[in-house]
Write a protein that holds these residues in place. Structure first.
Motif, PDB file in Angstrom:
ATOM      1  N   ARG A   5       0.795  -1.230   0.000  1.00  0.00           N
ATOM      2  CA  ARG A   5       0.000   0.000   0.000  1.00  0.00           C
ATOM      3  C   ARG A   5       0.830   1.284   0.000  1.00  0.00           C
ATOM      4  O   ARG A   5       0.281   2.376  -0.056  1.00  0.00           O
ATOM      5  CB  ARG A   5      -0.957   0.059   1.208  1.00  0.00           C
ATOM      6  CG  ARG A   5      -2.022  -1.038   1.192  1.00  0.00           C
ATOM      7  CD  ARG A   5      -3.053  -0.806   2.291  1.00  0.00           C
ATOM      8  NE  ARG A   5      -2.456  -0.708   3.614  1.00  0.00           N
ATOM      9  CZ  ARG A   5      -2.332   0.416   4.300  1.00  0.00           C
ATOM     10  NH1 ARG A   5      -2.751   1.553   3.785  1.00  0.00           N
ATOM     11  NH2 ARG A   5      -1.800   0.413   5.502  1.00  0.00           N
ATOM     12  N   LEU A   6       2.161   1.195   0.080  1.00  0.00           N
ATOM     13  CA  LEU A   6       2.994   2.406   0.074  1.00  0.00           C
ATOM     14  C   LEU A   6       3.500   2.682  -1.335  1.00  0.00           C
ATOM     15  O   LEU A   6       4.123   1.818  -1.966  1.00  0.00           O
ATOM     16  CB  LEU A   6       4.192   2.255   1.017  1.00  0.00           C
ATOM     17  CG  LEU A   6       5.204   3.417   0.987  1.00  0.00           C
ATOM     18  CD1 LEU A   6       4.545   4.701   1.480  1.00  0.00           C
ATOM     19  CD2 LEU A   6       6.433   3.080   1.821  1.00  0.00           C
ATOM     20  N   ASP A   7       3.196   3.867  -1.834  1.00  0.00           N
ATOM     21  CA  ASP A   7       3.745   4.311  -3.111  1.00  0.00           C
ATOM     22  C   ASP A   7       5.239   4.573  -2.905  1.00  0.00           C
ATOM     23  O   ASP A   7       5.630   5.486  -2.171  1.00  0.00           O
ATOM     24  CB  ASP A   7       3.038   5.597  -3.555  1.00  0.00           C
ATOM     25  CG  ASP A   7       3.495   6.069  -4.928  1.00  0.00           C
ATOM     26  OD1 ASP A   7       4.530   5.565  -5.420  1.00  0.00           O
ATOM     27  OD2 ASP A   7       2.838   6.950  -5.501  1.00  0.00           O
ATOM     28  N   LEU A   8       6.079   3.746  -3.538  1.00  0.00           N
ATOM     29  CA  LEU A   8       7.521   3.844  -3.314  1.00  0.00           C
ATOM     30  C   LEU A   8       8.090   5.187  -3.774  1.00  0.00           C
ATOM     31  O   LEU A   8       9.158   5.595  -3.318  1.00  0.00           O
ATOM     32  CB  LEU A   8       8.240   2.692  -4.012  1.00  0.00           C
ATOM     33  CG  LEU A   8       7.885   1.286  -3.493  1.00  0.00           C
ATOM     34  CD1 LEU A   8       8.704   0.232  -4.216  1.00  0.00           C
ATOM     35  CD2 LEU A   8       8.122   1.193  -1.987  1.00  0.00           C
ATOM     36  N   ASN A   9       7.383   5.871  -4.678  1.00  0.00           N
ATOM     37  CA  ASN A   9       7.844   7.192  -5.100  1.00  0.00           C
ATOM     38  C   ASN A   9       7.832   8.192  -3.935  1.00  0.00           C
ATOM     39  O   ASN A   9       8.534   9.204  -3.963  1.00  0.00           O
ATOM     40  CB  ASN A   9       6.958   7.730  -6.225  1.00  0.00           C
ATOM     41  CG  ASN A   9       7.114   6.928  -7.507  1.00  0.00           C
ATOM     42  OD1 ASN A   9       8.221   6.554  -7.867  1.00  0.00           O
ATOM     43  ND2 ASN A   9       6.015   6.659  -8.182  1.00  0.00           N
ATOM     44  N   LEU A  14       9.523  11.612   1.445  1.00  0.00           N
ATOM     45  CA  LEU A  14       9.603  11.428   2.888  1.00  0.00           C
ATOM     46  C   LEU A  14      10.995  11.797   3.401  1.00  0.00           C
ATOM     47  O   LEU A  14      11.134  12.498   4.408  1.00  0.00           O
ATOM     48  CB  LEU A  14       9.271   9.975   3.251  1.00  0.00           C
ATOM     49  CG  LEU A  14       9.398   9.601   4.729  1.00  0.00           C
ATOM     50  CD1 LEU A  14       8.447  10.434   5.582  1.00  0.00           C
ATOM     51  CD2 LEU A  14       9.126   8.114   4.925  1.00  0.00           C
ATOM     52  N   ASP A  15      12.025  11.348   2.696  1.00  0.00           N
ATOM     53  CA  ASP A  15      13.399  11.660   3.104  1.00  0.00           C
ATOM     54  C   ASP A  15      13.634  13.164   3.093  1.00  0.00           C
ATOM     55  O   ASP A  15      14.233  13.725   4.028  1.00  0.00           O
ATOM     56  CB  ASP A  15      14.386  10.962   2.171  1.00  0.00           C
ATOM     57  CG  ASP A  15      15.829  11.256   2.532  1.00  0.00           C
ATOM     58  OD1 ASP A  15      16.231  10.968   3.670  1.00  0.00           O
ATOM     59  OD2 ASP A  15      16.558  11.794   1.674  1.00  0.00           O
ATOM     60  N   ALA A  16      13.161  13.848   2.066  1.00  0.00           N
ATOM     61  CA  ALA A  16      13.344  15.302   1.974  1.00  0.00           C
ATOM     62  C   ALA A  16      12.598  16.014   3.088  1.00  0.00           C
ATOM     63  O   ALA A  16      13.123  16.951   3.707  1.00  0.00           O
ATOM     64  CB  ALA A  16      12.880  15.798   0.610  1.00  0.00           C
ATOM     65  N   LEU A  17      11.378  15.603   3.379  1.00  0.00           N
ATOM     66  CA  LEU A  17      10.584  16.239   4.430  1.00  0.00           C
ATOM     67  C   LEU A  17      11.192  16.016   5.802  1.00  0.00           C
ATOM     68  O   LEU A  17      11.228  16.928   6.642  1.00  0.00           O
ATOM     69  CB  LEU A  17       9.146  15.701   4.390  1.00  0.00           C
ATOM     70  CG  LEU A  17       8.292  16.181   3.210  1.00  0.00           C
ATOM     71  CD1 LEU A  17       7.080  15.274   3.027  1.00  0.00           C
ATOM     72  CD2 LEU A  17       7.847  17.637   3.429  1.00  0.00           C
ATOM     73  N   LEU A  18      11.689  14.801   6.051  1.00  0.00           N
ATOM     74  CA  LEU A  18      12.301  14.511   7.342  1.00  0.00           C
ATOM     75  C   LEU A  18      13.604  15.272   7.512  1.00  0.00           C
ATOM     76  O   LEU A  18      13.956  15.690   8.622  1.00  0.00           O
ATOM     77  CB  LEU A  18      12.560  13.006   7.467  1.00  0.00           C
ATOM     78  CG  LEU A  18      11.322  12.098   7.492  1.00  0.00           C
ATOM     79  CD1 LEU A  18      11.743  10.640   7.583  1.00  0.00           C
ATOM     80  CD2 LEU A  18      10.400  12.463   8.643  1.00  0.00           C
ATOM     81  N   THR A  19      14.338  15.457   6.426  1.00  0.00           N
ATOM     82  CA  THR A  19      15.619  16.160   6.490  1.00  0.00           C
ATOM     83  C   THR A  19      15.430  17.660   6.653  1.00  0.00           C
ATOM     84  O   THR A  19      16.061  18.300   7.494  1.00  0.00           O
ATOM     85  CB  THR A  19      16.451  15.880   5.222  1.00  0.00           C
ATOM     86  OG1 THR A  19      16.687  14.475   5.118  1.00  0.00           O
ATOM     87  CG2 THR A  19      17.786  16.614   5.261  1.00  0.00           C
ATOM     88  N   GLU A  20      14.554  18.233   5.828  1.00  0.00           N
ATOM     89  CA  GLU A  20      14.390  19.688   5.827  1.00  0.00           C
ATOM     90  C   GLU A  20      13.449  20.187   6.913  1.00  0.00           C
ATOM     91  O   GLU A  20      13.541  21.339   7.331  1.00  0.00           O
ATOM     92  CB  GLU A  20      13.868  20.142   4.455  1.00  0.00           C
ATOM     93  CG  GLU A  20      14.755  19.760   3.284  1.00  0.00           C
ATOM     94  CD  GLU A  20      16.110  20.460   3.322  1.00  0.00           C
ATOM     95  OE1 GLU A  20      16.262  21.407   4.117  1.00  0.00           O
ATOM     96  OE2 GLU A  20      16.998  20.066   2.572  1.00  0.00           O
ATOM     97  N   GLN A  21      12.499  19.333   7.349  1.00  0.00           N
ATOM     98  CA  GLN A  21      11.490  19.721   8.330  1.00  0.00           C
ATOM     99  C   GLN A  21      10.750  20.985   7.876  1.00  0.00           C
ATOM    100  O   GLN A  21      10.422  21.868   8.678  1.00  0.00           O
ATOM    101  CB  GLN A  21      12.122  19.924   9.709  1.00  0.00           C
ATOM    102  CG  GLN A  21      12.783  18.666  10.262  1.00  0.00           C
ATOM    103  CD  GLN A  21      13.309  18.855  11.668  1.00  0.00           C
ATOM    104  OE1 GLN A  21      12.750  19.588  12.474  1.00  0.00           O
ATOM    105  NE2 GLN A  21      14.403  18.167  11.978  1.00  0.00           N
ATOM    106  N   SER A  22      10.517  21.049   6.589  1.00  0.00           N
ATOM    107  CA  SER A  22       9.852  22.213   5.992  1.00  0.00           C
ATOM    108  C   SER A  22       9.308  21.801   4.636  1.00  0.00           C
ATOM    109  O   SER A  22      10.037  21.208   3.830  1.00  0.00           O
ATOM    110  CB  SER A  22      10.836  23.377   5.837  1.00  0.00           C
ATOM    111  OG  SER A  22      10.348  24.332   4.938  1.00  0.00           O
ATOM    112  N   SER A  39       0.850  17.748  -0.946  1.00  0.00           N
ATOM    113  CA  SER A  39       0.030  16.588  -1.282  1.00  0.00           C
ATOM    114  C   SER A  39       0.744  15.295  -0.909  1.00  0.00           C
ATOM    115  O   SER A  39       0.127  14.364  -0.366  1.00  0.00           O
ATOM    116  CB  SER A  39      -0.291  16.600  -2.779  1.00  0.00           C
ATOM    117  OG  SER A  39      -0.999  15.429  -3.149  1.00  0.00           O
ATOM    118  N   ALA A  40       2.059  15.239  -1.185  1.00  0.00           N
ATOM    119  CA  ALA A  40       2.845  14.059  -0.817  1.00  0.00           C
ATOM    120  C   ALA A  40       2.851  13.867   0.696  1.00  0.00           C
ATOM    121  O   ALA A  40       2.723  12.735   1.196  1.00  0.00           O
ATOM    122  CB  ALA A  40       4.267  14.192  -1.348  1.00  0.00           C
ATOM    123  N   LEU A  41       2.988  14.971   1.436  1.00  0.00           N
ATOM    124  CA  LEU A  41       2.954  14.882   2.895  1.00  0.00           C
ATOM    125  C   LEU A  41       1.612  14.357   3.368  1.00  0.00           C
ATOM    126  O   LEU A  41       1.538  13.522   4.295  1.00  0.00           O
ATOM    127  CB  LEU A  41       3.239  16.259   3.503  1.00  0.00           C
ATOM    128  CG  LEU A  41       3.144  16.351   5.032  1.00  0.00           C
ATOM    129  CD1 LEU A  41       4.110  15.370   5.697  1.00  0.00           C
ATOM    130  CD2 LEU A  41       3.421  17.785   5.501  1.00  0.00           C
TER     131      LEU A  41
END
Length: 329
Positions: A5-9, A14-22, A39-41
């Protein structure tokens, strides 16, 4: 593609959001719009049944679940990169790679410009972009805004690989008609003359010579502050102002402007200029090839003689050799 059920794209997002926190910074890193990143978040929040990023005061912070996901997400992406995303062999003759640099006008003049002239014959389809030095150059490298940082050693990071390009020292420059250059440039004369100096960006970060003089508590009479080394001659010619600039750059500018030169009348440490790339790109053969070309040009473009033309005749100044083993501050 989906896995359980997880879109691998979404892993990259996720990596960018966790790294930048923005969301906005993650969008810049992903080269997406903020709405697409939001939308991805939203989809990631739905999958993990967790907010992941929450607003606290004026900034976003990670939830506990998000903190737990940082290392696993990076590990998965790194494993994919190492085992699946195998880069094709780099061929400079056919590559149309874009390489983004962050460098000062000084580095652009003495290193990048002659290097690009050399590279165009070897890699005619390669493209380059030069960005001005920011207040956080290493951060720009880590966020993927640039591929190569070329700057003085103390502005680089020990967390990433780098290679020494060259060392450089300083000379005093002035208009060829300036009578101060008809005599020995002593410390007293140097400090008594009006100066042009360089400070960078909105924070007015001083050039190394400016910083060093302040550190030594030597008071110069700064008459003009400019944002670029290459603009200094225009602010010196026709006046009795002087400037202190890198020897390699002075040699280049001599070809365009009627300048006089003298040795700096006191000891000032040389600067060491490095090329640095993100550790994640250590196996990038294209970047390594470009760094190799820069190194060859740096070794070829060795300072020789500066010839200045005071009022009545031409004076040749023999450059002293680079000080072996010395390093910048």
């Amino acid at each position: 593609m989906r896995f359980q059920r997880l879109d691998l794209n979404l892993l990259v997002a996720l990596d960018a959001l966790l790294t930048e926190q923005s969301v906005s910074l993650a969008a810049d890193r992903l080269c997406l719009s903020q709405s697409a990143t939001s939308s991805a978040l939203g989809r990631l929040r739905e999958y993990f049944d967790d907010d992941l990023l929450v607003l606290k005061g004026r900034q976003m912070v990670l939830t506990t679940r998000a903190e737990e996901l940082i290392e696993p997400t990076r590990a998965v992406l790194e494993q994919i990169r190492l085992t699946i995303a195998v880069s094709p062999e780099f061929d400079p003759a056919t590559s149309d790679r874009m390489v983004r640099f962050m460098a000062s006008d000084y580095i652009t003049e003495v290193l990048l410009a002659p290097a690009f002239e050399r590279i165009v014959d070897l890699a005619p389809e390669m493209r380059f972009e030069i960005q001005h030095m920011s207040n956080a150059p290493v951060e720009s490298l880590e966020r993927g805004f640039v591929d190569l940082l070329v700057t003085v050693d103390f502005a680089t990071s020990s967390d990433h690989p780098s290679e020494l390009m060259f060392e450089d020292d300083y000379v005093v420059v002035g208009d060829k008609g300036n009578p101060a250059f008809d005599q020995e440039m002593t410390s007293e004369l140097y400090l008594s003359l009006p100066h042009v100096t360089v400070r960078f960006g909105k924070h007015r970060i001083p050039a190394f010579d400016d910083w060093y003089m302040r550190r030594k508590k030597q008071q110069r009479r700064v008459e003009v502050v400019t944002a670029s080394f290459v603009t200094m001659p225009s602010l010196i010619i026709g006046t009795n102002r002087i400037g202190t600039m890198h020897r390699r750059l002075a040699e280049k500018l001599l070809e365009r402007y009627p300048l006089a030169f003298a040795e700096v009348p006191f000891e000032i440490p040389p600067v060491r200029e490095l090329a640095q790339w993100d550790i994640a790109n250590s196996n990038d053969s294209a970047l390594r090839w470009v760094v190799g070309q820069l190194k060859q040009v740096a070794q070829t473009e060795v300072p020789g003689k500066l010839t200045s033309a005071p009022v009545d005749d031409t004076i040749a100044f023999q450059f002293r050799k680079e000080r072996g083993g010395a390093s910048g501050v």
